[in-house]
Each structure stands twice: as structure tokens, then as C-alpha cells.
Write a protein that holds these residues in place. Structure first.
Motif, mmCIF file in Angstrom:
data_model
loop_
_atom_site.group_PDB
_atom_site.id
_atom_site.type_symbol
_atom_site.label_atom_id
_atom_site.label_comp_id
_atom_site.label_asym_id
_atom_site.label_seq_id
_atom_site.Cartn_x
_atom_site.Cartn_y
_atom_site.Cartn_z
ATOM 1 N N ASN A 139 0.697 -1.274 -0.085
ATOM 2 C CA ASN A 139 -0.013 -0.022 -0.056
ATOM 3 C C ASN A 139 0.959 1.154 -0.031
ATOM 4 O OD1 ASN A 139 -2.267 -1.187 0.057
ATOM 5 N ND2 ASN A 139 -2.907 -1.058 2.189
ATOM 6 N N ASN A 140 2.076 1.243 0.748
ATOM 7 C CA ASN A 140 2.910 2.224 0.684
ATOM 8 C C ASN A 140 4.171 1.663 0.679
ATOM 9 O OD1 ASN A 140 4.301 4.739 0.965
ATOM 10 N ND2 ASN A 140 3.118 5.559 2.491
ATOM 11 N N ILE A 141 4.571 1.065 -0.514
ATOM 12 C CA ILE A 141 5.978 0.434 -0.508
ATOM 13 C C ILE A 141 7.351 1.308 -0.184
ATOM 14 C CG2 ILE A 141 6.140 0.797 -3.003
ATOM 15 C CD1 ILE A 141 7.080 -2.469 -3.004
ATOM 16 N N LYS A 142 7.058 2.570 -0.785
ATOM 17 C CA LYS A 142 8.269 3.416 -0.737
ATOM 18 C C LYS A 142 8.346 3.899 0.868
ATOM 19 C CE LYS A 142 9.205 8.233 -1.953
ATOM 20 N NZ LYS A 142 10.358 8.218 -2.595
ATOM 21 N N ARG A 143 7.554 3.775 1.578
ATOM 22 C CA ARG A 143 7.259 4.236 3.031
ATOM 23 C C ARG A 143 7.851 3.093 3.797
ATOM 24 N NH1 ARG A 143 9.177 7.325 6.872
ATOM 25 N NH2 ARG A 143 8.078 6.989 8.744
ATOM 26 N N VAL A 144 7.575 1.936 3.173
ATOM 27 C CA VAL A 144 8.073 0.602 3.978
ATOM 28 C C VAL A 144 9.634 0.508 3.862
ATOM 29 C CG1 VAL A 144 8.236 -1.931 3.944
ATOM 30 C CG2 VAL A 144 6.065 -0.762 3.743
ATOM 31 N N ALA A 145 10.067 0.947 2.574
ATOM 32 C CA ALA A 145 11.460 0.767 2.221
ATOM 33 C C ALA A 145 12.390 1.792 2.933
ATOM 34 C CB ALA A 145 11.835 1.075 0.640
ATOM 35 N N GLU A 146 11.662 3.004 3.364
ATOM 36 C CA GLU A 146 12.448 4.016 4.179
ATOM 37 C C GLU A 146 12.309 3.320 5.639
ATOM 38 O OE1 GLU A 146 10.599 7.843 1.679
ATOM 39 O OE2 GLU A 146 9.585 7.548 3.653
ATOM 40 N N LEU A 147 11.324 2.998 6.010
ATOM 41 C CA LEU A 147 11.292 2.690 7.410
ATOM 42 C C LEU A 147 12.627 1.471 7.757
ATOM 43 C CD1 LEU A 147 7.435 2.298 8.269
ATOM 44 C CD2 LEU A 147 9.116 3.959 9.277
ATOM 45 N N LEU A 148 12.423 0.638 6.718
ATOM 46 C CA LEU A 148 13.566 -0.379 6.926
ATOM 47 C C LEU A 148 14.786 -0.487 6.466
ATOM 48 C CD1 LEU A 148 11.256 -3.373 6.050
ATOM 49 C CD2 LEU A 148 11.419 -2.319 8.114
ATOM 50 N N LYS A 149 15.130 1.137 5.912
ATOM 51 C CA LYS A 149 16.331 1.538 5.355
ATOM 52 C C LYS A 149 16.794 0.469 4.304
ATOM 53 C CE LYS A 149 17.734 3.417 9.945
ATOM 54 N NZ LYS A 149 16.456 3.696 10.325
ATOM 55 N N LEU A 150 16.124 0.504 3.224
ATOM 56 C CA LEU A 150 16.309 -0.605 2.089
ATOM 57 C C LEU A 150 17.302 0.199 1.126
ATOM 58 C CD1 LEU A 150 13.199 -2.698 1.545
ATOM 59 C CD2 LEU A 150 14.852 -2.990 3.290
ATOM 60 N N PRO A 151 18.221 -0.448 0.568
ATOM 61 C CA PRO A 151 19.181 0.259 -0.300
ATOM 62 C C PRO A 151 18.572 -0.163 -1.900
ATOM 63 C CG PRO A 151 20.138 -1.963 0.448
ATOM 64 C CD PRO A 151 18.673 -1.734 1.241
ATOM 65 N N GLU A 152 19.088 0.627 -2.714
ATOM 66 C CA GLU A 152 18.960 0.304 -4.113
ATOM 67 C C GLU A 152 18.771 -1.056 -4.489
ATOM 68 O OE1 GLU A 152 21.727 2.067 -6.966
ATOM 69 O OE2 GLU A 152 20.110 3.620 -7.150
ATOM 70 N N LEU A 153 18.107 -1.612 -5.304
ATOM 71 C CA LEU A 153 18.133 -2.838 -5.980
ATOM 72 C C LEU A 153 17.303 -3.963 -4.947
ATOM 73 C CD1 LEU A 153 21.197 -2.842 -8.185
ATOM 74 C CD2 LEU A 153 18.692 -2.678 -9.021
ATOM 75 N N THR A 154 16.719 -3.303 -3.860
ATOM 76 C CA THR A 154 15.800 -4.176 -3.346
ATOM 77 C C THR A 154 14.301 -3.653 -3.230
ATOM 78 O OG1 THR A 154 15.921 -2.571 -1.277
ATOM 79 C CG2 THR A 154 17.605 -4.189 -1.577
ATOM 80 N N LEU A 155 13.589 -4.515 -2.671
ATOM 81 C CA LEU A 155 11.877 -4.460 -2.970
ATOM 82 C C LEU A 155 11.272 -5.102 -1.798
ATOM 83 C CD1 LEU A 155 9.396 -3.965 -4.660
ATOM 84 C CD2 LEU A 155 10.080 -6.144 -5.602
ATOM 85 N N PRO A 156 10.536 -4.494 -0.638
ATOM 86 C CA PRO A 156 9.820 -5.307 0.196
ATOM 87 C C PRO A 156 8.398 -5.785 -0.587
ATOM 88 C CG PRO A 156 9.422 -3.043 0.325
ATOM 89 C CD PRO A 156 10.133 -3.030 -0.513
ATOM 90 N N ILE A 157 8.580 -7.296 -0.615
ATOM 91 C CA ILE A 157 7.278 -7.625 -1.311
ATOM 92 C C ILE A 157 6.201 -7.810 -0.504
ATOM 93 C CG2 ILE A 157 6.861 -9.436 -2.932
ATOM 94 C CD1 ILE A 157 9.403 -10.271 -3.470
ATOM 95 N N PHE A 158 6.575 -8.586 0.664
ATOM 96 C CA PHE A 158 5.228 -8.832 1.658
ATOM 97 C C PHE A 158 5.927 -9.207 2.965
ATOM 98 C CE2 PHE A 158 6.032 -12.502 -1.024
ATOM 99 C CZ PHE A 158 6.859 -13.337 -0.137
#
Lengths: 244, 244
Positions: A139-158
Motif C-alpha cells: 500500500n505504501n511500498i516507498k514508506r516501508v523501504a524508508e522505514l527499513l532502510k532498504l538500499p537500491e535494488l531491493t524491494l519489500p514484497i510482503f
């Protein structure tokens, strides 16, 4: 049908857990199972982040909207499709990252991640734990990536909630085999002749103990796909470095 | 560690099978397991095609290049990410298909398909069968789609060979947990510090009984991703109706 397969055919998503804790030994088994699955050319293109911080749990649960149980489930993992390790190796050898950025590599990472997650799901259920995939993190994949400090070429799927089931629904009737399994070629006519299955699903929803409703499989799919869902996933992937 | 999880941690891909047949009852269990997995909002966005025709098997094996065992394995399934059922429902209600064509729906279908496949893999291994994912079908994904008569909004992701193992390698050592599992946020430093693991993988390849070689995990990934792989997957997806 052996006990492993019998358990698989009894799978239901569980959203209502007791307060019983999952042990450290059980968690060890869950991650070991996840790490043991098949992986495309041994690239192991996934990471797993356990969310133990309650504030972070609450923020993630709010993103899902539909899954308040993310706040309270004993254990919650986020599964990340991850080509960052490969990026670090290529960078160290002064290679560009184009090969990681395309659709093929994205598919490899999504498949590797899902194999790991489903191994964890089966491992959990083999220990009489219940699980629920949490796709609504997107629903807000960008915010999830920010919260988890995900780097480039990663994607929180579920995510996946895991706990001791308090309540289990009966399994939902799956598509009849004739609608989903064919021999030697796709069978468009049989796969899209859904009237018998709609009747089965209608009866399931009419008769179930909680949240009974007047619907069928086609109606449910129509409601889900009538509007465009999560269009920003594409722009997020581009921000993460994928050219697709 | 219970027997289900123990078996998962002993997983290896099997490419060398005896001539022993898989029974009809076993096949029934395999597809039942595949159909019983979690599915995003119950959309069940996958299909399974068993390839029994030997000419078709040979053509598919030739596409893989690396997997001649596709010709001879007792059983071979192709897994198809499939939004065609949903398309048929939307068309019947005069809705456009935009919601099925985007990245979000593609991800849903890939995840649903992989959950089904991994359930089949675990079910097979629980019956002491061996499996191997065949991702190299994507070497010529367009031709696979033609051979299997796949309609719009479908994608053959991988195949799976299944049979009675003749030879089993020892399991490959997976990434150490510290390189792949973290708490509350991505741990870029630990996840990309691969020197210890490279030493482990080096020893594994140096010592294994067949195909011993002087390599490590970083070197293998460098070799895999030094060139762009399967760039035509994107154009294929566009031909299949995805706008992405």
C-alpha cells in the motif's frame, strides 16, 4: 496423503493468535527453513527482516490498513527481494549494474524471496503455528523501504505474521483442477469457464461462520480489479534503481 | 527440528533420476498441494501445465540449454503466472484491463505462482521425490509461450522436473544468517560482508565429489551478472499485454 501434504491442503491464513510466544528454537527453525529453499543459480536474492520494535510494527500495520494483527502477532517478518549483495560484488569489481536492473533479475529476486517465504510458512504450519502473508505492505511500498532502510535494488514484497492460532477458519475451496491444471498446452476454454466454481465459492461465503456474504469468485475478482491497484509500485522500482 | 523442517534443510536440486514412475496418486497430491497455498486476496493467479508430449518436452529442453534432464525426468510441469481468468471476468463485465496490466498485478501473479510451485516442491520431497526448478525456460520465454499457447496477461516463469532421485549432491551451504536475516532494519554492512561465506563456498566447491572447481560465491555472482541476462523478458511482457 502423508502428514506434510495433508497439512498443506488444510492451509488457511490465520489472523487471530493467542498470546503464546514462539520460542527462539522455533524462530531458528523458521529462518533455517527459509534459507534452505531452491534459489536461481544459487544467487539467494532475498533478505528477511524481523520486526521486533513495537513502534515500527505499528507504523507498518497502519500502512497495511487491512491487517491490524501485524501489531499484535507474536512474530512478524518482512521479506525483501534483494539484489544489493550482487550490486556490492559488481561494484567491487568495477562492473556496472545494468544486469541487475532489468526485469529478468527482478523476477529472479521475487521468485527466490517467495520460495524462502513459503518454506517458512510450511515450517511454521508444521509446528502448528499459523501464518498470514501481508501483501498490503505494498500500500505504501516507498514508506516501508524508508522505514527499513532498504538500499537500491531491493524491494519489500510482503510480510508474514506468525503465531499460535486462536481461531482457524475452514480452508477456502480452491479453483477446481480443471480450471487451473492442463496438459501440454494452456486450455483457455476450461480455465475461464468459472460458473461451477462460482457456485462453490458462493456457497462457501454464504455458509461460513464469520463474515458470511453474498458473493462468488468472479464477483470478488471484479471488485478487486475494477480499479487500478498500487500504481506507484512501478515508480518505486525505478527509484530503487530498476530500469525494467 | 521436526521431520518436515529437517527435510527442508536437506533440500538439494536433483537432475539425475531413476526410471521409476511417479504414480497418478502422487501427481494428484502434487497438484493438490500446489493449489492449496496462500494466494493474494484469493485471486489464485497461476496455472500449471504438465508436459507429457515427448516432442514438446524436447523442444522445451532445447530452450533451457542447461537442462537436458527436462527430456527424461518422469514428470515436468510448467508454472504460468496467470491473470487471464481475471481478464475474462473483467471483459465479461465490460471493464478495461488496465488494473491487470501493471507491475503490482504482475508481482501478485509471480508470487502466487511461486507459492504454488514451492508447495509442490515440498510435497514432492516429502514423498522422497527430487525436484529441480527450470528457470532457463526464460532463455526463450516467447517461444515457450507460443508452444504452450499462452494467452495475454500470462507468463511462463519456470518449470519443475520431478522424479525419483538417482544421485543427490550434498546441500550447498547457504548464506550465513548474519548475511541475510536482520532485525528492524536492513543491515547493509553485515549483509555485504561476504568474505567468510566466500571461504565456505570455496571449500564446498573445492571438495565436492562431482564438478569440483576453484570458485566462491562472489566469483560465481560476478560471472552470472557480468553480462545482461534475458533482456527480451521485458519486451515479451509488453507483447503479453503488460504495460508495467
Amino acid at each position: 496423503m502423508n502428514p506434510t501434504i495433508k497439512k498443506m491442503t488444510e492451509h488457511v491464513s490465520v489472523r487471530d493468535f493467542t498470546k503464546q510466544k514462539i520460542t527462539a528454537e522455533q524462530k531458528q527453525a523458521l529462518t533455517a527453513a527459509a534459507q534452505s529453499g531452491s534459489t536461481s543459480e544459487f544467487v539467494q536474492a532475498f533478505s528477511i527482516i524481523e520486526i521486533t520494535d513495537q513502534t515500527l510494527r505499528n507504523e507498518l500495520a497502519d500502512i497495511t490498513i487491512s491487517s491490524p494483527h501485524v501489531k499484535k502477532a507474536d512474530t512478524f517478518y518482512v521479506f525483501v527481494a534483494d539484489l544489493n549483495r550482487q550490486a556490492s560484488i559488481l561494484k567491487a569489481h568495477n562492473q556496472d549494474l545494468d544486469s541487475l536492473k532489468n526485469m529478468e533479475s527482478l523476477i529472479v529476486s521475487i521468485v527466490d524471496t517467495t520460495i524462502a517465504a513459503q518454506n517458512m510458512a510450511i515450517a511454521a504450519e508444521s509446528m502448528d503455528l499459523g501464518i498470514c502473508y501481508i501483501g498490503s505492505l505494498r500500500n505504501n511500498i516507498k514508506r516501508v523501504a524508508e522505514l527499513l532502510k532498504l538500499p537500491e535494488l531491493t524491494l519489500p514484497i510482503f510480510g508474514m505474521t506468525i503465531g499460535v492460532p486462536a481461531v482457524k477458519n475452514q480452508p477456502k475451496p480452491r479453483l477446481p483442477k480443471v480450471n487451473q491444471v492442463a496438459t501440454n498446452s494452456y486450455d483457455n476454454q476450461k480455465f475461464t469457464d468459472l460458473s461451477d466454481y462460482d457456485a462453490v465459492v458462493h456457497d462457501y461465503y454464504a455458509q461460513r461462520k464469520t463474515n458470511a456474504s453474498d458473493t462468488d469468485w468472479s464477483k470478488k475478482n471484479l471488485a478487486i480489479f475494477k480499479q487500478i491497484r498500487r500504481p506507484e509500485v512501478t515508480s518505486f522500482l525505478k527509484e530503487q534503481g530498476f530500469t525494467l
